[in-house]
Scaffold this active site. Structure first.
Site: not given
Ligand code: 13P
Length: 248
Positions: A10, A12, A94, A96, A166, A172, A211
């Site tokens: 991904n 992003k 996702h 985010e 996730e 991250g 991660s």
């Protein structure tokens, strides 16, 4: 039950068109038999990346899509347009998107319908925040997300479904879930899926994301219910992502 391992990157909001094309071309040489691999570029880079790797086994996916097919929806991209541009997959929900763009299980459900109608493979993201985990809400959160996102679909419609677990606190942050924590969550996700889609649950690939790096991929991917990885930061460099593919 043998499930084909699936490693997806991904990207992003990273990599320009030229950077993305160069990376994707390099990744074609890192593919290996028996491992499905995809990259999910920005909407801008998706078409040129798909063109650059056409004919190879490297798949391309969108990071999101709108539920309407076309019309007056400024700033959106639809599943049919993604498909036309060369996408095979679409990431949905996702964290985010949930955190910054108001995504909910109900809107993910609408997007999923559009993705399946186009014959694209959905990668449905779920996961808890640290506060939810610490508050003992892990299972409740995952169950709500899965059942809400998949509401109204039959198992036959969800044949290609991929789920990405996730944990938000691992995205991250460099703080990955331990393989035991991840396996426990994945086994739970599969048990919830069993309630929704029955025996198909044994065939649904469940990726871990958060991660994932070259040095922890092997351990994570060796867990019985971890069928692949959804990789952010480490998917942006050829050497790092190649090493994760090699570990699968
Ligand atoms: P990182 O691998 O950068 O933690 O991102 C994970 C992720 O969000 C993939 O969708």
């Amino acid at each position: 039950m043998a499930r084909t391992p699936f490693i997806a990157g991904n990207w992003k909001l990273n990599l320009t068109v030229s950077e993305g094309v160069a990376l994707a071309k390099g990744l074609v040489g890192a593919l290996k038999p028996g491992v499905e691999v995809a990259v999910c570029p920005t909407f801008l880079a998706l078409y040129p990346v798909a063109q650059a790797v056409a004919g190879s086994a490297l798949g391309v996916g969108g990071q999101n899509c709108y539920w309407e097919e076309k019309g007056a929806f400024t700033g959106e991209a639809s599943a049919s347009f993604l498909k036309d541009a060369g996408a095979k997959y679409v990431i949905l929900g996702h964290s985010e998107r949930r955190q910054y763009f108001g995504e909910t299980d109900a809107t993910i459900n609408k997007r999923l319908k559009a993705v399946l109608a186009q014959g694209l493979v959905p990668i449905l993201c779920i996961g808890e925040t640290l506060a939810e985990r610490d508050g003992g809400l892990l299972q409740q959160v995952l169950k709500t997300q899965i059942e809400g996102s998949l509401a109204g679909f039959t198992a036959a419609q969800l044949e290609t479904l991929v789920v990405a677990y996730e944990p938000v606190w691992a995205i991250g942050t460099g703080r990955t879930a331990s393989s035991a924590q991840a396996q426990e969550a994945h086994a739970f996700v599969r048990s919830v899926l069993r309630g929704v889609v029955g025996d198909l649950a044994d065939r649904v690939r469940i990726q871990y994301g958060g991660s994932v790096k070259a040095d922890n991929a092997k351990e994570l991917l060796s867990q019985p219910d971890i069928d692949g990885a959804l990789v952010g930061g480490a998917s942006l460099k050829l050497a790092d992502f190649s090493a994760i593919i090699a570990a699968a």
